[in-house]
Motif scaffolding. Structure first.
Motif, PDB file in Angstrom:
ATOM      1  N   LEU A 118     -14.735 -37.029 -19.141  1.00  8.42           N
ATOM      2  CA  LEU A 118     -16.109 -37.508 -19.196  1.00  8.42           C
ATOM      3  C   LEU A 118     -16.723 -37.034 -20.514  1.00  8.42           C
ATOM      4  O   LEU A 118     -16.912 -35.832 -20.716  1.00  8.42           O
ATOM      5  N   VAL A 119     -16.986 -37.981 -21.403  1.00 10.03           N
ATOM      6  CA  VAL A 119     -17.564 -37.677 -22.712  1.00 10.03           C
ATOM      7  C   VAL A 119     -19.073 -37.899 -22.610  1.00 10.03           C
ATOM      8  O   VAL A 119     -19.525 -38.989 -22.263  1.00 10.03           O
ATOM      9  N   ILE A 120     -19.847 -36.865 -22.933  1.00  7.47           N
ATOM     10  CA  ILE A 120     -21.292 -36.886 -22.712  1.00  7.47           C
ATOM     11  C   ILE A 120     -22.022 -36.793 -24.046  1.00  7.47           C
ATOM     12  O   ILE A 120     -21.747 -35.899 -24.849  1.00  7.47           O
ATOM     13  N   GLY A 121     -22.947 -37.726 -24.294  1.00 12.74           N
ATOM     14  CA  GLY A 121     -23.759 -37.598 -25.493  1.00 12.74           C
ATOM     15  C   GLY A 121     -24.292 -38.911 -26.022  1.00 12.74           C
ATOM     16  O   GLY A 121     -23.539 -39.859 -26.221  1.00 12.74           O
ATOM     17  N   ASP A 122     -25.605 -38.949 -26.253  1.00 15.51           N
ATOM     18  CA  ASP A 122     -26.219 -40.126 -26.860  1.00 15.51           C
ATOM     19  C   ASP A 122     -25.641 -40.407 -28.237  1.00 15.51           C
ATOM     20  O   ASP A 122     -25.517 -41.564 -28.647  1.00 15.51           O
ATOM     21  N   GLU A 123     -25.293 -39.346 -28.968  1.00 14.12           N
ATOM     22  CA  GLU A 123     -24.815 -39.533 -30.343  1.00 14.12           C
ATOM     23  C   GLU A 123     -23.473 -40.252 -30.380  1.00 14.12           C
ATOM     24  O   GLU A 123     -23.157 -40.944 -31.352  1.00 14.12           O
ATOM     25  N   ALA A 157     -26.798 -40.132 -14.746  1.00 17.87           N
ATOM     26  CA  ALA A 157     -25.543 -40.753 -15.186  1.00 17.87           C
ATOM     27  C   ALA A 157     -24.396 -39.749 -15.157  1.00 17.87           C
ATOM     28  O   ALA A 157     -23.271 -40.074 -14.745  1.00 17.87           O
ATOM     29  N   ILE A 158     -24.669 -38.529 -15.587  1.00 24.45           N
ATOM     30  CA  ILE A 158     -23.634 -37.494 -15.594  1.00 24.45           C
ATOM     31  C   ILE A 158     -23.200 -37.167 -14.168  1.00 24.45           C
ATOM     32  O   ILE A 158     -22.002 -37.091 -13.854  1.00 24.45           O
ATOM     33  N   ILE A 159     -24.167 -36.980 -13.274  1.00 22.91           N
ATOM     34  CA  ILE A 159     -23.856 -36.617 -11.889  1.00 22.91           C
ATOM     35  C   ILE A 159     -23.054 -37.717 -11.209  1.00 22.91           C
ATOM     36  O   ILE A 159     -22.054 -37.458 -10.528  1.00 22.91           O
ATOM     37  N   SER A 162     -16.770 -33.137 -22.164  1.00 21.45           N
ATOM     38  CA  SER A 162     -17.095 -32.635 -23.496  1.00 21.45           C
ATOM     39  C   SER A 162     -18.535 -33.011 -23.817  1.00 21.45           C
ATOM     40  O   SER A 162     -18.965 -34.128 -23.546  1.00 21.45           O
ATOM     41  N   GLY A 163     -19.256 -32.046 -24.355  1.00 27.80           N
ATOM     42  CA  GLY A 163     -20.616 -32.292 -24.803  1.00 27.80           C
ATOM     43  C   GLY A 163     -21.683 -31.796 -23.851  1.00 27.80           C
ATOM     44  O   GLY A 163     -21.485 -31.715 -22.633  1.00 27.80           O
ATOM     45  N   GLY A 164     -22.832 -31.444 -24.433  1.00 24.93           N
ATOM     46  CA  GLY A 164     -24.018 -31.141 -23.638  1.00 24.93           C
ATOM     47  C   GLY A 164     -24.138 -29.741 -23.102  1.00 24.93           C
ATOM     48  O   GLY A 164     -24.856 -29.520 -22.115  1.00 24.93           O
ATOM     49  N   ILE A 165     -23.460 -28.746 -23.721  1.00 28.54           N
ATOM     50  CA  ILE A 165     -23.615 -27.366 -23.234  1.00 28.54           C
ATOM     51  C   ILE A 165     -24.136 -26.444 -24.334  1.00 28.54           C
ATOM     52  O   ILE A 165     -23.906 -25.242 -24.305  1.00 28.54           O
ATOM     53  N   GLY A 166     -24.873 -27.013 -25.288  1.00 30.46           N
ATOM     54  CA  GLY A 166     -25.455 -26.222 -26.368  1.00 30.46           C
ATOM     55  C   GLY A 166     -26.817 -25.650 -26.014  1.00 30.46           C
ATOM     56  O   GLY A 166     -27.207 -25.611 -24.836  1.00 30.46           O
TER      57      GLY A 166
END
Length: 243
Positions: free
Chosen positions: A9-14, A51-53, A69-73
């Motif tokens: 699951l790849v997460i990120g608007d960018e 969307a993530i859930i 990957s993504g979204g834990i910063g």
């Protein structure tokens, strides 16, 4: 016994906007193949909790492992940890061992441990930390979900930390055969080859070189002898052409 299965699951608007090119999927696919874990699906979702859930709950019930990957910063749009906690129905808060890792890292580098950085020590209850030797902020595993950073160097380091803890199967091997013919000419023989070797994955990847059509046929499987036998059989089907 079949290899364990996995999804990413790849997460990120960018990523979805095209501003950032994803390289983590390629890296993870290669490493999972080496470990004998079959990557079966990849999804891309925005930085939106719902969307993530939804994606996470669908994937974690369908596969043995889910890698994110993504979204834990440290910023406001880094919501993956909260979404994972919500998906599992567990609380999330700053955890002392994660806070200590960050505090030591920032003190050593003369960086202030502010509220934003402390967000990266928020870990869902019951999770196991994934070491981050690059920038210290840990990822975590909860159930069969493994949550990692989106920055490629950090993601790759976390994958290296995580994979030794997972049980894999037989590593995939592959062989390729170049056939200088259009796919329409080779489709029938490839179907026959696939029927002869049902345990293998056989894919055709067309190309155009100097105005001529051809295809690279890639044969994959966990049985190296069967892969080699299929490669030899394919070459027999196109004598003097396949190589």
């Amino acid at each position: 016994m079949a290899n364990p299965t996995a999804a990413m699951l790849v997460i990120g608007d960018e990523i979805l906007s095209g501003r950032t090119r994803d390289s983590n999927m390629h890296h993870l696919a290669r490493k999972l193949s080496e470990a004998g874990i079959d990557l079966r699906e990849v999804r891309f979702v925005p930085d939106e909790a719902e969307a993530i859930i939804a994606a996470l709950n669908a994937l974690r019930h369908a596969y043995d492992h889910v890698f994110t990957s993504g979204g834990i910063g440290p910023t406001h749009d880094d919501i993956t940890a909260d979404a994972v906690a919500a998906a599992f129905g567990v609380p999330i808060d700053v955890r002392e061992d994660a806070r200590a890792i960050l505090a030591e890292h920032y003190a050593r580098n003369g960086i202030e441990m502010n509220a934003a950085r402390l967000r990266m020590a928020r870990i869902p209850e019951g999770a196991t930390l994934i070491e981050n030797p690059v920038s210290a902020a840990p990822g975590f595993s909860l159930g069969n979900v493994h949550v990692m950073a989106g920055v490629p160097a950090v993601f790759e380091a976390m994958v290296a930390s995580l994979l030794p803890r997972l049980t894999g199967g037989a590593p995939l091997t592959s062989a390729s055969v170049d056939i200088p013919r259009p796919e329409g000419d080779i489709a029938g023989p490839l179907a026959a080859l696939a029927a002869e070797f049902p345990q293998l994955s056989i894919g055709s990847y067309p190309y155009i070189r100097e105005g001529r059509f051809g295809a690279n046929v890639v044969i994959r499987g966990s049985d190296a002898e069967a892969v080699e036998a299929a490669r030899a059989r394919l070459i027999e089907m196109f004598p003097g052409e396949a190589r």
